[in-house]
Scaffold this motif. Structure first.
Motif, PDB file in Angstrom:
ATOM      1  N   VAL A  36       7.000  -6.616  -4.745  1.00 12.28           N
ATOM      2  CA  VAL A  36       6.769  -5.386  -5.489  1.00 12.28           C
ATOM      3  C   VAL A  36       7.791  -5.354  -6.620  1.00 12.28           C
ATOM      4  O   VAL A  36       8.990  -5.468  -6.386  1.00 12.28           O
ATOM      5  CB  VAL A  36       6.937  -4.133  -4.594  1.00 12.28           C
ATOM      6  N   ASN A  37       7.295  -5.246  -7.844  1.00 14.27           N
ATOM      7  CA  ASN A  37       8.165  -5.140  -9.015  1.00 14.27           C
ATOM      8  C   ASN A  37       8.257  -3.677  -9.423  1.00 14.27           C
ATOM      9  O   ASN A  37       7.242  -3.002  -9.583  1.00 14.27           O
ATOM     10  CB  ASN A  37       7.646  -5.986 -10.173  1.00 14.27           C
ATOM     11  N   TYR A  38       9.481  -3.226  -9.597  1.00 13.07           N
ATOM     12  CA  TYR A  38       9.744  -1.827  -9.926  1.00 13.07           C
ATOM     13  C   TYR A  38      10.067  -1.681 -11.405  1.00 13.07           C
ATOM     14  O   TYR A  38      10.694  -2.551 -12.000  1.00 13.07           O
ATOM     15  CB  TYR A  38      10.922  -1.306  -9.089  1.00 13.07           C
ATOM     16  N   SER A  39       9.637  -0.557 -11.969  1.00  5.40           N
ATOM     17  CA  SER A  39       9.951  -0.241 -13.364  1.00  5.40           C
ATOM     18  C   SER A  39      10.111   1.272 -13.495  1.00  5.40           C
ATOM     19  O   SER A  39       9.600   2.040 -12.687  1.00  5.40           O
ATOM     20  CB  SER A  39       8.858  -0.757 -14.301  1.00  5.40           C
ATOM     21  N   VAL A  40      10.816   1.685 -14.538  1.00  2.72           N
ATOM     22  CA  VAL A  40      11.068   3.099 -14.794  1.00  2.72           C
ATOM     23  C   VAL A  40       9.876   3.679 -15.543  1.00  2.72           C
ATOM     24  O   VAL A  40       9.447   3.122 -16.558  1.00  2.72           O
ATOM     25  CB  VAL A  40      12.366   3.300 -15.608  1.00  2.72           C
ATOM     26  N   VAL A  41       9.345   4.788 -15.046  1.00  4.08           N
ATOM     27  CA  VAL A  41       8.175   5.402 -15.671  1.00  4.08           C
ATOM     28  C   VAL A  41       8.433   6.835 -16.148  1.00  4.08           C
ATOM     29  O   VAL A  41       7.620   7.405 -16.863  1.00  4.08           O
ATOM     30  CB  VAL A  41       6.960   5.405 -14.709  1.00  4.08           C
ATOM     31  N   ASN A  42       9.555   7.405 -15.776  1.00  7.36           N
ATOM     32  CA  ASN A  42       9.827   8.801 -16.106  1.00  7.36           C
ATOM     33  C   ASN A  42      10.590   8.888 -17.428  1.00  7.36           C
ATOM     34  O   ASN A  42      11.699   8.358 -17.552  1.00  7.36           O
ATOM     35  CB  ASN A  42      10.626   9.450 -14.970  1.00  7.36           C
ATOM     36  N   GLU A  43      10.000   9.568 -18.391  1.00 14.27           N
ATOM     37  CA  GLU A  43      10.597   9.674 -19.729  1.00 14.27           C
ATOM     38  C   GLU A  43      11.888  10.481 -19.722  1.00 14.27           C
ATOM     39  O   GLU A  43      12.818  10.167 -20.466  1.00 14.27           O
ATOM     40  CB  GLU A  43       9.591  10.273 -20.721  1.00 14.27           C
ATOM     41  N   ASP A  44      11.961  11.517 -18.894  1.00 13.25           N
ATOM     42  CA  ASP A  44      13.199  12.296 -18.811  1.00 13.25           C
ATOM     43  C   ASP A  44      14.340  11.423 -18.311  1.00 13.25           C
ATOM     44  O   ASP A  44      15.451  11.469 -18.847  1.00 13.25           O
ATOM     45  CB  ASP A  44      13.036  13.506 -17.882  1.00 13.25           C
ATOM     46  N   ALA A  45      14.085  10.622 -17.287  1.00 16.97           N
ATOM     47  CA  ALA A  45      15.110   9.734 -16.745  1.00 16.97           C
ATOM     48  C   ALA A  45      15.547   8.718 -17.797  1.00 16.97           C
ATOM     49  O   ALA A  45      16.739   8.431 -17.932  1.00 16.97           O
ATOM     50  CB  ALA A  45      14.600   9.019 -15.497  1.00 16.97           C
ATOM     51  N   LYS A  46      14.590   8.207 -18.551  1.00 18.96           N
ATOM     52  CA  LYS A  46      14.934   7.254 -19.619  1.00 18.96           C
ATOM     53  C   LYS A  46      15.868   7.899 -20.631  1.00 18.96           C
ATOM     54  O   LYS A  46      16.869   7.304 -21.040  1.00 18.96           O
ATOM     55  CB  LYS A  46      13.661   6.766 -20.330  1.00 18.96           C
ATOM     56  N   ARG A  47      15.554   9.126 -21.052  1.00 16.45           N
ATOM     57  CA  ARG A  47      16.393   9.816 -22.035  1.00 16.45           C
ATOM     58  C   ARG A  47      17.787  10.107 -21.480  1.00 16.45           C
ATOM     59  O   ARG A  47      18.790   9.999 -22.197  1.00 16.45           O
ATOM     60  CB  ARG A  47      15.708  11.106 -22.497  1.00 16.45           C
ATOM     61  N   ILE A  48      17.859  10.466 -20.208  1.00 13.30           N
ATOM     62  CA  ILE A  48      19.155  10.743 -19.579  1.00 13.30           C
ATOM     63  C   ILE A  48      20.022   9.488 -19.590  1.00 13.30           C
ATOM     64  O   ILE A  48      21.193   9.533 -19.987  1.00 13.30           O
ATOM     65  CB  ILE A  48      18.971  11.267 -18.137  1.00 13.30           C
ATOM     66  N   ILE A  49      19.453   8.366 -19.165  1.00 13.26           N
ATOM     67  CA  ILE A  49      20.208   7.107 -19.125  1.00 13.26           C
ATOM     68  C   ILE A  49      20.626   6.697 -20.528  1.00 13.26           C
ATOM     69  O   ILE A  49      21.781   6.307 -20.750  1.00 13.26           O
ATOM     70  CB  ILE A  49      19.370   5.983 -18.466  1.00 13.26           C
TER      71      ILE A  49
END
Length: 98
Positions: free
Chosen positions: A80-93
Motif C-alpha cells: 500500500v502506497n500512501y500519499s497526502v490528500v488533504n490540502e489543509d495539511a499540505k498548507r500547514i506543513i
C-alpha cells in the motif's frame, strides 16, 4: 462606544480543522506527512526504514493520519502506497517548513 461585531463560526469546519491539527501534533506523524510531501508517496516499509521505528508503530501513525483524512493508501499488489490528500495539511506543513 465601539460596537462589537458578531462572530460567525462554522463549528463543523472548526471540528474538521481541529482533527487535522490533532493528527499532525505528534512528531512522528508530522515527520510522515512532511516526508510524503517531499517524495510523493511511499509504502510503510520505506517510511519505517527512514524513521527508524518499528513497522507496527509507523502503521499505527498511518492509521491515525488516514482516519483524520490527511493521507490515503492505494494498494499496488501486496503493498500500500500512501500519499497526502488533504490540502489543509499540505498548507500547514508548507508554512511550518518554509
Amino acid at each position: 462606544m465601539a460596537k462589537y461585531q458578531e462572530i460567525k463560526v462554522n463549528m463543523e469546519e472548526l471540528k474538521r480543522k481541529t482533527k487535522i491539527l490533532k493528527a499532525l501534533s505528534h512528531p512522528a506523524r508530522l515527520c510522515i506527512v512532511k516526508g510524503l510531501l517531499n517524495i510523493g508517496s511511499s509504502n510503510v516499509s520505506n517510511l519505517q526504514n527512514c524513521m527508524e521505528m518499528p513497522q507496527s508503530t509507523v502503521s499505527q501513525h498511518l492509521a491515525k493520519l488516514r482516519s483524520a483524512g490527511i493521507i490515503k493508501g492505494e494498494r499496488e499488489g501486496v503493498q500500500v502506497n500512501y500519499s497526502v490528500v488533504n490540502e489543509d495539511a499540505k498548507r500547514i506543513i508548507e508554512s511550518l517548513f518554509e
